[in-house]
Design a protein around this motif. Sequence first.
Motif, PDB file in Angstrom:
ATOM      1  N   ARG A 107       0.802  -0.831   0.074  1.00 24.79           N
ATOM      2  CA  ARG A 107      -0.539   0.228   0.051  1.00 24.79           C
ATOM      3  C   ARG A 107       0.541   1.142   0.196  1.00 24.79           C
ATOM      4  O   ARG A 107       0.203   1.902  -1.073  1.00 24.79           O
ATOM      5  CB  ARG A 107      -0.914   0.179   1.193  1.00 24.79           C
ATOM      6  N   VAL A 108       1.740   1.771   0.643  1.00 23.43           N
ATOM      7  CA  VAL A 108       3.064   2.911   0.427  1.00 23.43           C
ATOM      8  C   VAL A 108       3.485   2.506  -0.100  1.00 23.43           C
ATOM      9  O   VAL A 108       4.737   3.341   0.002  1.00 23.43           O
ATOM     10  CB  VAL A 108       2.663   3.110   2.119  1.00 23.43           C
ATOM     11  N   GLY A 109       4.133   1.342  -0.020  1.00 25.52           N
ATOM     12  CA  GLY A 109       6.094   1.210  -0.917  1.00 25.52           C
ATOM     13  C   GLY A 109       6.735  -0.257   0.109  1.00 25.52           C
ATOM     14  O   GLY A 109       6.659   0.041   1.622  1.00 25.52           O
ATOM     15  N   LYS A 110       8.047  -0.418  -0.873  1.00 30.89           N
ATOM     16  CA  LYS A 110       8.509  -1.318   0.085  1.00 30.89           C
ATOM     17  C   LYS A 110       9.871  -1.042   0.682  1.00 30.89           C
ATOM     18  O   LYS A 110      10.382  -2.130   1.642  1.00 30.89           O
ATOM     19  CB  LYS A 110       8.776  -2.965  -0.596  1.00 30.89           C
ATOM     20  N   LYS A 111      10.694  -0.227   0.031  1.00 32.45           N
ATOM     21  CA  LYS A 111      11.814   0.384  -0.028  1.00 32.45           C
ATOM     22  C   LYS A 111      12.508   0.180   1.845  1.00 32.45           C
ATOM     23  O   LYS A 111      13.440  -0.160   2.622  1.00 32.45           O
ATOM     24  CB  LYS A 111      11.821   1.355  -0.961  1.00 32.45           C
ATOM     25  N   TRP A 112      11.392   1.136   2.431  1.00 31.88           N
ATOM     26  CA  TRP A 112      12.070   1.083   3.641  1.00 31.88           C
ATOM     27  C   TRP A 112      11.817   0.343   4.365  1.00 31.88           C
ATOM     28  O   TRP A 112      12.068   0.161   5.954  1.00 31.88           O
ATOM     29  CB  TRP A 112      11.394   2.976   3.639  1.00 31.88           C
ATOM     30  N   TYR A 220      17.438   0.557  -5.471  1.00 32.95           N
ATOM     31  CA  TYR A 220      16.184  -0.291  -4.896  1.00 32.95           C
ATOM     32  C   TYR A 220      15.309   1.458  -5.585  1.00 32.95           C
ATOM     33  O   TYR A 220      14.974   2.319  -4.251  1.00 32.95           O
ATOM     34  CB  TYR A 220      15.577  -1.358  -4.606  1.00 32.95           C
ATOM     35  N   PHE A 221      14.450   1.488  -7.051  1.00 30.52           N
ATOM     36  CA  PHE A 221      13.202   2.973  -6.860  1.00 30.52           C
ATOM     37  C   PHE A 221      12.474   3.072  -7.655  1.00 30.52           C
ATOM     38  O   PHE A 221      12.331   2.884  -8.874  1.00 30.52           O
ATOM     39  CB  PHE A 221      14.722   4.232  -7.705  1.00 30.52           C
ATOM     40  N   PRO A 222      11.668   1.715  -7.312  1.00 27.70           N
ATOM     41  CA  PRO A 222      10.562   1.381  -7.505  1.00 27.70           C
ATOM     42  C   PRO A 222       8.956   3.059  -7.988  1.00 27.70           C
ATOM     43  O   PRO A 222       9.661   3.446  -6.905  1.00 27.70           O
ATOM     44  CB  PRO A 222      10.164   0.864  -6.577  1.00 27.70           C
ATOM     45  N   PRO A 223       8.490   2.342  -8.959  1.00 21.65           N
ATOM     46  CA  PRO A 223       7.340   3.664  -8.498  1.00 21.65           C
ATOM     47  C   PRO A 223       6.581   3.121  -7.295  1.00 21.65           C
ATOM     48  O   PRO A 223       6.837   2.024  -6.808  1.00 21.65           O
ATOM     49  CB  PRO A 223       6.865   3.192  -9.832  1.00 21.65           C
ATOM     50  N   PRO A 224       5.323   3.850  -7.836  1.00 25.28           N
ATOM     51  CA  PRO A 224       4.233   3.698  -6.070  1.00 25.28           C
ATOM     52  C   PRO A 224       3.261   2.579  -6.489  1.00 25.28           C
ATOM     53  O   PRO A 224       3.241   2.241  -7.469  1.00 25.28           O
ATOM     54  CB  PRO A 224       3.538   4.607  -6.148  1.00 25.28           C
ATOM     55  N   GLU A 576       8.714   4.129 -21.716  1.00 29.04           N
ATOM     56  CA  GLU A 576       6.896   4.404 -20.926  1.00 29.04           C
ATOM     57  C   GLU A 576       5.970   3.300 -20.100  1.00 29.04           C
ATOM     58  O   GLU A 576       5.198   3.992 -19.373  1.00 29.04           O
ATOM     59  CB  GLU A 576       6.107   3.603 -22.138  1.00 29.04           C
ATOM     60  N   VAL A 577       6.205   2.272 -19.864  1.00 26.70           N
ATOM     61  CA  VAL A 577       5.964   1.507 -19.038  1.00 26.70           C
ATOM     62  C   VAL A 577       6.511   2.249 -16.893  1.00 26.70           C
ATOM     63  O   VAL A 577       5.274   2.257 -16.687  1.00 26.70           O
ATOM     64  CB  VAL A 577       6.379   0.455 -18.542  1.00 26.70           C
ATOM     65  N   ARG A 578       7.408   2.611 -17.322  1.00 27.55           N
ATOM     66  CA  ARG A 578       7.395   3.194 -15.977  1.00 27.55           C
ATOM     67  C   ARG A 578       7.074   4.249 -15.941  1.00 27.55           C
ATOM     68  O   ARG A 578       6.260   5.127 -14.552  1.00 27.55           O
ATOM     69  CB  ARG A 578       9.233   2.864 -15.825  1.00 27.55           C
ATOM     70  N   ALA A 579       6.795   5.170 -16.848  1.00 30.84           N
ATOM     71  CA  ALA A 579       6.181   6.736 -16.767  1.00 30.84           C
ATOM     72  C   ALA A 579       5.076   6.015 -16.325  1.00 30.84           C
ATOM     73  O   ALA A 579       4.454   7.317 -15.812  1.00 30.84           O
ATOM     74  CB  ALA A 579       6.286   7.176 -18.600  1.00 30.84           C
ATOM     75  N   ARG A 580       3.972   5.773 -16.565  1.00 31.97           N
ATOM     76  CA  ARG A 580       2.939   5.470 -16.629  1.00 31.97           C
ATOM     77  C   ARG A 580       2.719   4.916 -15.645  1.00 31.97           C
ATOM     78  O   ARG A 580       1.349   5.168 -14.684  1.00 31.97           O
ATOM     79  CB  ARG A 580       2.128   4.663 -17.495  1.00 31.97           C
ATOM     80  N   GLN A 581       3.391   3.825 -14.061  1.00 32.22           N
ATOM     81  CA  GLN A 581       3.769   3.334 -13.376  1.00 32.22           C
ATOM     82  C   GLN A 581       4.038   4.762 -12.305  1.00 32.22           C
ATOM     83  O   GLN A 581       2.995   4.395 -10.991  1.00 32.22           O
ATOM     84  CB  GLN A 581       4.386   2.889 -13.184  1.00 32.22           C
ATOM     85  N   MET A 582       4.626   5.612 -12.461  1.00 31.91           N
ATOM     86  CA  MET A 582       4.729   6.756 -11.998  1.00 31.91           C
ATOM     87  C   MET A 582       3.549   7.880 -11.234  1.00 31.91           C
ATOM     88  O   MET A 582       3.702   8.582 -10.565  1.00 31.91           O
ATOM     89  CB  MET A 582       6.237   7.774 -12.260  1.00 31.91           C
ATOM     90  N   GLU A 583       2.634   7.838 -12.229  1.00 33.18           N
ATOM     91  CA  GLU A 583       1.974   8.893 -12.464  1.00 33.18           C
ATOM     92  C   GLU A 583       0.861   8.398 -11.015  1.00 33.18           C
ATOM     93  O   GLU A 583       0.530   6.884 -10.697  1.00 33.18           O
ATOM     94  CB  GLU A 583       1.128   8.639 -13.656  1.00 33.18           C
ATOM     95  N   ILE A 584       0.481   8.601 -10.049  1.00 34.62           N
ATOM     96  CA  ILE A 584      -0.478   9.188  -9.420  1.00 34.62           C
ATOM     97  C   ILE A 584      -1.509   9.097  -9.965  1.00 34.62           C
ATOM     98  O   ILE A 584      -2.306  10.707  -9.756  1.00 34.62           O
ATOM     99  CB  ILE A 584      -0.179   9.514  -7.498  1.00 34.62           C
ATOM    100  N   LYS A 585      -2.738   8.695  -9.918  1.00 37.10           N
ATOM    101  CA  LYS A 585      -3.926   8.982 -10.405  1.00 37.10           C
ATOM    102  C   LYS A 585      -5.491   8.583  -9.134  1.00 37.10           C
ATOM    103  O   LYS A 585      -5.277   7.688 -10.163  1.00 37.10           O
ATOM    104  CB  LYS A 585      -4.438   8.321 -11.366  1.00 37.10           C
TER     105      LYS A 585
END
Length: 588
Positions: A107-112, A220-224, A576-585
């Motif tokens: 839900r909030v990201g795994k990295k940290w 490791y810098f994933p999209p949301p 383009e895949v990452r660009a779309r995944q970086m968008e928060i809608k």
Amino acid sequence: MEKINVTTSEQCERTQTEQSEDASFGSPAMLQETVQDADYRLGVRTMLAITALALGNCCAAFTNSSNTSIRFQVESVGGANLASWIGNASFLLTLTFGPIFGFLGDRVGKKWFMVGGAAIGVIGACLAGSAHSVQRIIAGQVLSGIGNAGCIVSIAASQEITPNRLRPWVMGYTQALASSAALLGTYCAGAFVKYESWRWSYYMNAFVYAVAGTSIALTYFPPPPAIRRRETLSAIFSGLDYIGIFILSGSLASLILGLTWGGTTYPWGSAPVIATLVVGCVGLLGLGLYEGYCKKDGIFDHRFFANRNFAILLFVCTIDGMLLLGVNVLFSQEIATLFTTDSVRIAVILSPYLITSLFGCLPAGYFMYRTKSYRTILVIALAWCSLFTGLMALLTPSRLTWSYAFSALFGIGTAVTTVIPVVALALSVPSFLLGAAGTLSISCRALGGIIGITIFTAIHNNRLATLLPKYVAGALHATTQGSAASEGQLLGEVLGALANSPLPPPVALEHIQPPLSKQAIGAVLGALSNAETGAWKYVWVAISAIVAANAIVACFARPVGQNMNQHVESALEHTEVRARQMEIKHAS
């Protein structure tokens, strides 16, 4: 680099949102993206991140390798009655917090969670390494367990950043590194005990945690995550399954406390043991009812159960934990009682099992990748493990070569059972819930390890308590010339020295008054060896039977080949895949 077609995430997010609003939730296959012509290549960023995440998984393997020197730790600082907690404390916290971190990570990201877990692991390992009491070692292991709970999120994270059809490869690579860490850690633990101190094993753990955490932070810098793209943080936190988290953590803690206390700290029939076991079981039952009827998107999200694979593979992972973790801890103890107390030789005798487990991981992943099938090889591997763990019951102090052969052979099977069930489970659930599903599977493996260690230790101790007086009495009768009354008193003193003295058995027997003759001491040590051989025989028979039952259950798992497609849940490459995944809608 291999060229891979991957779809955009926008359609996936829309499909997932529509499915989450449907009471039936659809099937896992319907929750995958529809393949389009977007171009995606695995590059250096992804490969570096996969390696860094694999190092995160190595942390737990290194922590477990320190458990092979538990007997030397308690000889140094005392507290033998609490020795089981040195290993179980870490397992308990990993088991409790792993699913929670995975659930939140989706839900909030795994990295940290991973980076923070590694930092906590550094503190815990240093605390245990500097300890001068068993309680402080256990406290350090508690922190290491929390750290491992964060680090095991890396297993789900590494599968998210690669296309579904390559997940077996990634898991094989990850587990091969973890097995390498276990092998290296076992040798290091043995060498440290013999040439320096067991403390350096924990300091090595701290170094591995530090390297893993730093590597993940830098690569490791994933999209949301998909849920974060659709919902605001306030909506996410307001909708968290707080009740489920509380019930799960409390129930598991209570259950494992009872299993750990039973037969060691308290008798099995004592009030504390019965109360904690009852509370834990009732709590888990209550959790099932709550998650089933009150919270459809909680820790046990209803979408996990779109087919029967999730429940079956969780069970397989639990029994596999009894095999993997139980054998790793208990086999080293058997080696010390039957073959040698030299810490380096213990590591050498463990090596065939560890080495075949290591080199079998990549072929297991390759097989699943090429065939898009897993059930047949999983059932065969479990049956294979059942056969050769059963043959381990034939070990005696004069059959060391049998130990090498049988352990190496069932190590081949454990390589398959380490890789395949986790990948199959991940491909049986929606990709955007992979963190919760993956950590649940790893936590079930830890639960299986704790249950296995408890059950197998109880079997060993019960058989030893029956066999040892019989064999020692025979040895004393053959080597001493005394009355029945004096032999009975001497028997009590000898058994007390063997059971309660912190000294090794040969030294403890030398301190008995009146002193035993060398012939009597040799006969008693022979009797002890025979009793240990008989006790361990029953342990291996129990392991074999449980693994055979697991093979039967695995026969009912369903195929996942239809989900081994080109979808990538979390793209790291700048496309383009990452660009779309970086968008928060956020959903309106």
